[in-house]
Structure formats: C-alpha cells, structure tokens
Enzyme design. Structure first.
Site, short mmCIF file in Angstrom:
data_model
loop_
_atom_site.label_atom_id
_atom_site.label_comp_id
_atom_site.label_asym_id
_atom_site.label_seq_id
_atom_site.Cartn_x
_atom_site.Cartn_y
_atom_site.Cartn_z
N ASN A 129 -45.57 -7.02 -66.73
CA ASN A 129 -46.35 -6.30 -65.71
C ASN A 129 -47.82 -6.55 -66.00
O ASN A 129 -48.37 -5.98 -66.94
CB ASN A 129 -46.00 -4.80 -65.79
CG ASN A 129 -46.87 -3.95 -64.87
OD1 ASN A 129 -47.60 -4.48 -64.02
ND2 ASN A 129 -46.80 -2.64 -65.05
N TRP A 130 -48.43 -7.39 -65.19
CA TRP A 130 -49.83 -7.77 -65.45
C TRP A 130 -50.82 -6.70 -65.00
O TRP A 130 -52.03 -6.84 -65.25
CB TRP A 130 -50.16 -9.09 -64.74
CG TRP A 130 -49.41 -10.28 -65.26
CD1 TRP A 130 -48.61 -10.33 -66.38
CD2 TRP A 130 -49.38 -11.59 -64.69
NE1 TRP A 130 -48.10 -11.60 -66.53
CE2 TRP A 130 -48.55 -12.40 -65.52
CE3 TRP A 130 -49.96 -12.17 -63.57
CZ2 TRP A 130 -48.29 -13.75 -65.24
CZ3 TRP A 130 -49.72 -13.51 -63.30
CH2 TRP A 130 -48.90 -14.29 -64.13
N LYS A 131 -50.37 -5.72 -64.28
CA LYS A 131 -51.27 -4.67 -63.77
C LYS A 131 -52.47 -5.31 -63.06
O LYS A 131 -52.30 -6.33 -62.41
CB LYS A 131 -51.67 -3.72 -64.90
CG LYS A 131 -50.44 -3.20 -65.67
CD LYS A 131 -50.71 -2.05 -66.56
CE LYS A 131 -49.42 -1.63 -67.27
NZ LYS A 131 -49.58 -0.46 -68.13
N HIS A 189 -43.97 3.23 -61.08
CA HIS A 189 -44.61 3.15 -62.39
C HIS A 189 -45.41 4.44 -62.63
O HIS A 189 -45.97 5.00 -61.69
CB HIS A 189 -45.52 1.92 -62.45
CG HIS A 189 -46.04 1.65 -63.83
ND1 HIS A 189 -47.06 2.36 -64.39
CD2 HIS A 189 -45.66 0.75 -64.77
CE1 HIS A 189 -47.30 1.92 -65.62
NE2 HIS A 189 -46.44 0.93 -65.87
N GLU A 217 -48.24 4.94 -63.69
CA GLU A 217 -49.62 4.88 -63.22
C GLU A 217 -49.70 5.15 -61.72
O GLU A 217 -50.68 5.72 -61.23
CB GLU A 217 -50.24 3.52 -63.60
CG GLU A 217 -50.53 3.45 -65.09
CD GLU A 217 -50.50 2.05 -65.68
OE1 GLU A 217 -50.52 1.07 -64.93
OE2 GLU A 217 -50.43 1.94 -66.93
N GLU A 234 -39.84 4.43 -69.34
CA GLU A 234 -41.17 4.24 -69.90
C GLU A 234 -41.79 5.59 -70.21
O GLU A 234 -42.40 6.22 -69.32
CB GLU A 234 -42.06 3.50 -68.90
CG GLU A 234 -41.61 2.10 -68.57
CD GLU A 234 -42.78 1.23 -68.13
OE1 GLU A 234 -42.97 0.17 -68.73
OE2 GLU A 234 -43.51 1.63 -67.23
N GLY A 265 -49.41 1.61 -73.17
CA GLY A 265 -50.78 1.18 -73.46
C GLY A 265 -51.42 1.89 -74.63
O GLY A 265 -52.64 1.80 -74.82
N SER A 316 -45.72 -0.13 -74.90
CA SER A 316 -46.19 -0.76 -76.14
C SER A 316 -45.16 -1.69 -76.78
O SER A 316 -45.07 -1.76 -78.01
CB SER A 316 -46.69 0.30 -77.13
OG SER A 316 -47.81 0.99 -76.60
N GLY A 361 -46.34 -4.58 -70.66
CA GLY A 361 -47.67 -4.63 -70.07
C GLY A 361 -48.59 -5.56 -70.86
O GLY A 361 -48.54 -6.78 -70.72
N GLY A 362 -49.41 -4.97 -71.73
CA GLY A 362 -50.43 -5.72 -72.47
C GLY A 362 -49.91 -6.99 -73.14
O GLY A 362 -50.57 -8.03 -73.10
P1 PGA Z 1 -47.74 -1.56 -72.17
O1 PGA Z 1 -47.41 -1.20 -70.64
O2 PGA Z 1 -46.70 -2.58 -72.60
O3 PGA Z 1 -49.13 -2.14 -72.14
O4 PGA Z 1 -47.63 -0.32 -72.96
C1 PGA Z 1 -46.09 -1.09 -70.20
C2 PGA Z 1 -46.06 -0.72 -68.75
O5 PGA Z 1 -46.95 0.01 -68.29
O6 PGA Z 1 -45.14 -1.14 -68.02
#
Ligand code: PGA
Length: 269
Positions: A11-13, A98, A100, A170, A176, A216, A237-238
């Site tokens: 997930n590149w956000k 998600h 967010e 999640e 993050g 993470s 994500g990251g």
């Molecule tokens: P993260 O994000 O791996 O940077 O913790 C995961 C996500 O939000 O799907």
C-alpha cells in the site's frame, strides 16, 4: 487443511509520481517472475493506476486501488472514482476501509459495506481492513470492535461462498509506528475473525477466506507472521515503498510457503 495462497499487497498511500511508480514496477517485475506460492499486489495512488496497470500487464504483479466510491457506476459525485473506472484502468482489486480512511475521512461501517458492494459489482477483489485502536485494545474491546466491523462487511455480501473477498487485520496502533503486533497476537485475532466468518457463512467459506496482517510489517518480521496458521499474507505500507526492500520481503514470504527456499520463485497464475 485448505491451502490458502498467501497474498502480499504493498500500500503506497500518498507516495510516488507516475514516473516513480512505473520505474518501481520495472525494478520489481524481474524479482517476481520466478516466484511461486504467493500472489503479489501493489496499491498506487489513483493518478498512477493506469500507468502501473499497463506496466504490470501480463506479469505476476496485481494492481489494487486504495479506495473506491460508495456510489456509481456514474453520477454527480465530485472527486469520487467508481469501481468500474478502476476496472477500466486495469485494477484487479481495491483496498477498502483502511483505518486512515475510517479515521481521517469519517468512513463508517455502512460506507465500507457500500464500497464492498460496489467493488464486487465491478468484479474487483475487495481487500477490506479491520482493526482496533490502542485505547480500544487497552479497554479490552479489540474483539468486539473487530466483530462489529466484520458484521458490516458481512452484511454487504449476498453469497460469501461465491464472492471473493480478502480481509486485512490492521491494529491501528501498529500502523506506521514500527510497533508491529506479535505474530501470536495477530494469530489470535485472525483465528477469531475466521471463527466469526464461520459462524456467519459456514466452514468452507471460512476455510478459504484469506486474512492478511498489516501494521509495521518488514522484511525482518514477515516470516513470523506468515508462519501463523491463520495469517494468509500481509498488507505492507512503508516497507513496500522501495522495490528492492519489498522484493526481499516477498521472497521471505514465498520461500516459506512454497518450501522451496529463498530465491526459488515461480510465476503466479
Ligand atoms: P505500515 O502500514 O506497514 O507502514 O505500518 C500498513 C498499512 O497502513 O496498511
């Protein structure tokens, strides 16, 4: 035991220009071609979806959007992108709900359910996120919160046995933060999610349901999650932002599931 093909989605956000996204794809594809035993996806921003889909066409890389309109297929909904439009640019799936989106954009369980319905109507694979906040976990409410979120998702399905869907657990406190859940904590929640699904849709729908862990995840901790019986992949994500780092993470997941060892990878059907 039902074999569930692990799915890893990056997930590149809100990252990457079109040029950066296409470059990423050209770097990662050679790593994926020889892979087997898992399915891989990336979720670029809307602006890069068409270019990434074109660059990934005919390769093992699947393309997911990060969100989809709850309405559609067309209409007066300024700023929204319909599920059919995502199909049109080559997406195979979409991340929905998600944390967010739920947290910053007010997405309720009802909105999430509407988006799941729209994705399924357009034949997109929904990857739907659930997870509790830190205060909810501290209040011992994690199971209840996830169960409530699952109920919303389940209500959107008319035939769970036939409608493909992927869930992602999640925990919000792990996203993050560098503070991933322990594999044991993830496994306990994933088992609970599968039990909820079984109670609602029966044993066979629950046995084939893929449940990803997110929060993470890195190349260093992925193996511990994938080794859990009810963890069927990851939403990353990251650690998905660099193609070489993501490729290493993928190799560690696929190696474990295929039993072939790192570097022995074949193409995904
Ligand atoms: P993260 O994000 O791996 O940077 O913790 C995961 C996500 O939000 O799907």
């Amino acid at each position: 035991m039902t074999h569930r093909v692990p799915l890893i989605i990056g997930n590149w956000k809100m990252h990457k220009t079109v040029a950066e996204a296409v470059h990423y794809v050209t770097v990662i594809i050679p790593h994926l071609i020889p892979l087997t035993g898992c399915e891989i996806g990336v979720a670029p921003a809307f602006t890069a979806l068409a270019a990434v889909s074109a660059a990934a066409a005919g390769t093992p890389l699947h393309v997911f959007a990060q969100d989809v309109a709850a309405e559609g297929p067309t209409g007066a909904f300024t700023g929204e992108v319909a599920a059919e439009m995502l199909r049109d640019v080559g997406c195979q799936g979409v991340i929905i709900g998600h944390s967010e989106r739920r947290r910053y954009y007010g997405e309720t369980d009802g909105v999430v359910a509407a988006k799941v319905r729209r994705a399924l109507e357009a034949r997109l694979l929904p990857a739907v996120c659930v997870g509790e906040t830190l205060s909810e976990r501290e209040a011992n409410a994690a199971l209840d919160v996830v169960e409530r979120q699952l109920r919303g998702i389940a209500d959107a399905l008319t035939d769970a046995a036939k409608q493909p869907i992927v869930l992602a657990y999640e925990p919000v406190w792990a996203i993050g933060t560098g503070r991933a859940a322990t594999p044991e904590l993830a496994q306990a929640m994933h088992r609970h999610i599968r039990a909820v699904w079984e109670a609602r849709f029966g044993a066979s729908a629950a046995a084939t349901l893929r449940i990803l862990y997110g929060g993470s995840v890195t190349a260093d901790n992925i193996a511990g999650f994938i080794a859990q019986p009810d963890v069927d992949g990851a939403l990353v994500g990251g650690a998905s932002l660099s193609p070489d780092g993501f490729a290493q993470l993928i190799r560690r997941s696929c190696a474990l599931t295929s039993g072939d060892g790192e570097g022995v990878l074949r193409s995904v059907e």
